[in-house]
Design an enzyme around this catalytic site. Structure first.
Site, PDB file in Angstrom:
ATOM      1  N   GLU A  59       0.766  -1.236  -0.088  1.00 21.47           N
ATOM      2  CA  GLU A  59      -0.134  -0.101   0.064  1.00 21.47           C
ATOM      3  C   GLU A  59       0.821   1.265   0.004  1.00 21.47           C
ATOM      4  OE1 GLU A  59      -0.891  -2.652   1.678  1.00 21.47           O
ATOM      5  OE2 GLU A  59      -2.847  -3.085   1.149  1.00 21.47           O
ATOM      6  N   HIS A 128     -10.506  -6.435   8.438  1.00 15.93           N
ATOM      7  CA  HIS A 128     -10.938  -6.094   7.358  1.00 15.93           C
ATOM      8  C   HIS A 128     -12.435  -5.328   7.767  1.00 15.93           C
ATOM      9  CE1 HIS A 128      -8.551  -9.642   6.008  1.00 15.93           C
ATOM     10  NE2 HIS A 128      -8.752  -9.205   4.942  1.00 15.93           N
TER      11      HIS A 128
END
Lengths: 323, 516, 81
Positions: A59, A128
């Site tokens: 990321e 998540h």
């Protein structure tokens, strides 16, 4: 036109890619796999690997690349799989994207759009499922959007790309399959105002994103008990639309803020504080809040449901406010 | 426990006067009972109660004008909650009293997330009617009030601090000497802001913790603002909020200049059938007040509502022959007039053209459930009322005729019920009796449509290539362009027409019409 | 029925419906519905009230004959016992 939130988002991406050669999409699995939530399905075939790019699982690297591309004149759309994973790119977003305009003395804009999913409800467990959009809403230099309707899913991307500064779009995972009507002549929506999704006179329910359907259901249930709730969808989490909030609460004299994030230090705290600041002398009851339990979101279905704000919780908080 | 408040009997009503109480404290009432008669600027209306229980206190005397929403009476719900005889046996009360937390709204809301342990003070406590907390008990002692014999406004019938203060102001209660605070009386719970003196032996005279002119009154910010604007002392108010907190609804309206030109009551008011109506009640419903009320509403309508207008002419041949058939054998009182059939058709048409049946509220249209048919009734002397026939779309023409006649009668001579003064979802005006052929109505806000009928006249009319003399009526629609477009309005009128041309329509449950 | 008695009955019922009228000023040949601002409900009440007081039932087809005070009184004289 009847469509889903997912398809509306895809239509917005397709239009953005078609309209402006500077626009490209990148992120983990957005190309061959079609996106982890199938939002970008088919776009690789349509626009080719230059415009729809699969990235390594880093990321920090691909968000940083997006910041650089934006500074160099491109209009990147970066997809991060979930807001939990965006923490690996926090430095790029908070220390770079949000600050460069100011630190360069206005010489560089960062016209970057970052899309990410947020929220729980699909048994994906704590890593998540969190709702951390309030953290980004804390940071000056960012604009934070939370489309909660099909129309906003379709219409928010274009003005986000047109914004010369970084914009983060939070897509609640439980909304992708939601159906809604889209006008045939879709046009960009404005980003500066919260929306009154349901008018009412007895109290104001403030929410955004994935909680909107629950809050509207709660308003229906309240109506059956004779309580007419006004429902405000914040839409833009930064900057907040103080005027719409104040106008509503000055009329209803009661407010409950519903947010899937945790209450402690959360976005609901900010909204409640603003209501108290602006509407203190109009309040006839303390500002109520409904949020997730202060635990990492559990995996087990029944525990996950228990941890999240539900329609009954909203109804109970609203009834307490009007009691 | 609930407050029975001054109801809103129409979009234009913001104040009302109780002209008669039909209950007294201690009476048991059931949902739907008529418990008061209220005078508005426009009419005298019987008001129903919406909860069952026992009337505790009448808060507003006959003749006092108050704002809509002002509590008029308190009603204890469920089991009858009666004040206990005073003084109560001191030995019996301490256990319950020690368990009860003070009903102050400053205790934190117990809506904490599930996994966190609840704070100690939020442990569930069975609240017993009229058991007062130690703090309130001490305050009552200091103010010389018998706390066990007060009307209670707290949850579950608990006497609150505000109740005690209010009672002290009114000079209720007994000297403190007769109010024993038994040796078992517990100290205040730790959550309460107990002064240092709490460690002293119980049952002693305590230092006045609160000045005798009143404790700090718990009130919402909005209520404080309203009270300041109205020039009312908060401690004079009975709070109905959590723990007796004063909320905005507990604050009486700002005193305002009353309607001038009282004059003689209108004939309608003088003829009000409630036999016990006190002649001394200050009826302020003069013709001028009525006029002012209509003026305000109509001006608002024309200011806010972008009206559009449609008209069409409808053949009433079939209706006429049906009426001739059914009326011939009936005594006058059972006869049906054309207006009833026109109302019937309008109600049915409104049920299927939902965009015209409802209200425009806060910049949006809200369709109504069912057709609440307003009927404009002119009063002798110039007044105008539009009482409602609930669920008119479910009634046949015979029943509508009965209701119409009854409603007109009571609108003109008094005795309308509150539910009949509720906002209609669509209104009909009929000026045919005066001889005019068309009327273009002014919509009653927040409704979005008004249907108008003129005089039924004989006209040359083409019927399948022949000219015949037919009774016809001109029907008009005034509608709110914010809520609908002309197309939808046209469909409403067309629906009315079709209903009146269809010999299969069940106008009457008892006498189906034959086709002409 | 005597003519005067018939007129009395009609005026008395009329006064109940329209309390503001002055019986002395009633134009006997004027149309009742217009003169006294009666709508169809009022007229029904008039027909019902007079009918009861006079012991007759006026059918709808005769409404034209009773449209004025004179006509109504004459009708009562002819039909009431």
């Amino acid at each position: 036109m009847r469509t889903t939130y997912r398809d509306a988002m895809r239509a917005a991406l397709r239009q953005a890619l078609a309209d402006d050669p500077r626009v490209f999409l990148m992120g983990e699995d957005v190309g061959r796999y079609g996106g982890c939530f199938a939002v970008s399905l088919g776009l690789l075939e349509e626009f080719g690997p230059e415009r729809v790019r699969d990235t390594p699982l880093s990321e920090s690297a691909f968000v940083g690349a997006g910041v650089g591309a934006a500074m160099a004149g491109m209009r990147p759309i970066v997809e991060i799989m979930t807001v939990n994973f965006s923490l690996l790119a926090l430095d790029q977003i908070v220390n770079n994207a949000a600050t460069i305009l100011h630190m360069s003395g206005g010489q560089f804009n960062v016209p970057l759009v970052i899309r990410m999913t947020t929220g729980a409800g699909r048994q994906l467990a704590a890593q998540h499922s969190h709702s951390l959009e309030g953290w980004y809403a804390h940071v000056p230099g960012l604009r934070v959007l939370a489309p909660a309707t099909v129309e906003d899913a379709r219409g928010m991307l274009a003005p986000a790309l047109a914004d010369p500064d970084p914009v983060i779009i939070f897509e609640h995972g439980s909304l992708y399959a939601m159906e809604g009507d889209l006008p045939d002549d879709t046009r960009p929506v404005e980003l500066d105002h919260a929306a009154v999704r349901r008018p009412g006179r007895d109290l104001t329910l403030v929410t955004y994103g994935g909680c909107l359907p629950k809050v509207l259901a709660a308003a229906d249930a309240l109506s059956a008990e004779g309580v007419e709730a006004e429902v405000i969808d914040l839409r833009t989490l930064r900057p907040l639309d103080d005027d719409t909030l104040a106008e509503s609460v000055a009329r209803t004299h009661r407010a409950v803020v519903v947010d899937e994030g945790w209450r402690t230090g959360g976005l609901s705290a900010e909204v409640a504080a603003r209501i108290s600041e602006q509407c203190f002398w109009d309040l006839d009851a303390p500002v109520g809040r409904v949020g997730s339990a202060e635990v990492p979101i559990p995996y087990a279905k029944h525990m996950e449901e228990a941890a999240l704000p539900q329609v009954d919780d909203v109804v109970a908080a609203a009834l307490e406010a009007v009691s | 426990m609930g407050a029975f408040t001054m109801p809103s009997l129409g979009a234009d009503m913001d104040r009302g006067t109780v002209v008669e109480w039909r209950v007294a404290p201690g009476d048991r009432v059931s949902r739907g009972d008529i418990i008061a008669v209220v005078d508005t600027e426009k009419s005298t209306v019987e008001v129903e109660v919406f909860e069952s229980g026992v009337v505790e206190e009448l808060l507003v005397p006959v003749g006092e004008e108050v704002e809509v929403g002002t509590p008029l009476a308190t009603i204890a719900s469920g089991e009858a909650i009666q004040p206990l005889p005073a003084p109560s046996p001191p030995a019996a009360s301490p256990p319950a009293a020690s368990a009860a937390p003070p009903p102050t709204p400053s205790s934190p809301p117990s809506r904490s997330p599930a996994p966190s342990p609840p704070p100690p003070s939020a442990s569930p406590v069975p609240v017993r009617a009229h058991v007062v907390s130690p703090l309130v008990r001490h305050l009552a002692e200091e103010l010389g009030v018998d706390a066990e014999a007060l009307p209670a406004s707290g949850p579950g019938g608990v006497v609150t601090r505000a109740d005690v203060v209010a009672a002290a102001r009114l000079g209720l209660g007994v000297p403190p000497a007769t109010q024993p605070s038994g040796p078992g009386a517990p100290p205040p719970p730790p959550a309460a802001p107990a002064p240092p003196s709490a460690a002293r032996p119980v049952g002693r005279p305590r230092r006045a913790r609160v000045p005798s002119d009143g404790a700090r009154v718990v009130a919402s910010p909005y209520a404080r603002r309203r009270a300041a604007e109205a020039g009312v002392e908060l401690c004079d108010l009975a709070g109905t909020g959590p723990g007796g907190a004063v909320l905005a609804r507990d604050v009486p309206a700002t005193p305002s200049v009353s309607v001038t030109g009282v004059g003689a009551a209108t004939p309608a008011a003088a003829a009000a059938p409630s036999a016990s109506e006190p002649a001394s009640a200050p009826l302020r419903r003069g013709p001028e007040a009525l006029r002012a009320s209509v003026a305000a509403l109509m001006a608002r309508s024309k200011r806010e509502i972008p009206h559009y207008y449609l008209r069409t002419t409808i053949d009433l041949g079939l209706v006429r022959s049906w009426l001739d058939r059914v009326n011939v054998d009936r005594p006058p009182g059972d006869r049906v007039v054309p207006a009833a059939v026109l109302c019937w058709a309008t109600a049915r048409a409104a049920a299927t053209n939902r965009g015209l049946n409802g209200h425009w509220v806060d910049d949006g249209f809200r369709p109504a459930s069912g057709v609440q048919l307003g009927v404009a009734v002119s009063l002798r002397g110039g007044g105008l009322l539009a009482p409602v026939i609930p669920d008119a779309d479910t009634l046949d023409a015979d029943e509508l005729m009965r209701r119409l006649r009854d409603l007109t009668e009571r609108a003109r001579h008094g005795g309308l019920k509150a539910s009949e003064m509720a906002d209609p979802s669509i209104t009909v005006t009929n000026l045919g009796d005066t001889g005019v052929e068309e009327v273009y109505g002014v919509i009653y806000p927040p409704q979005v449509a008004m249907v108008g009928f003129g005089k039924v006249v004989e006209r040359a009319w083409v019927v399948t290539d022949r000219i015949e003399v037919r009774p016809v009526v001109t029907v008009t629609l005034a509608a709110d362009h914010r809520a609908t477009n002309g197309h939808e309005g046209a469909r409403l009128l067309a629906t009315i027409d079709r209903l009146l041309q269809d010999p299969e329509e069940p106008w009457s449950a008892t006498e189906p019409p034959t086709s002409s | 029925m005597e003519r005067d008695r018939a007129t009395d009955i009609i005026v008395s019922v009329l006064s109940g419906i329209a309390p503001e009228i002055d019986p002395g000023t009633v134009d006997p040949s004027g149309e009742l519905q217009f003169e006294f601002d009666l709508d169809s409900m009022d007229f029904l009440n008039l027909v019902e009230g007079v009918g009861k007081a006079a012991g007759i039932e006026v059918p709808e087809r005769d409404y034209a004959a009773i449209a004025t005070l004179d006509g109504f009184a004459q009708y009562l004289v002819a039909h009431a016992g």
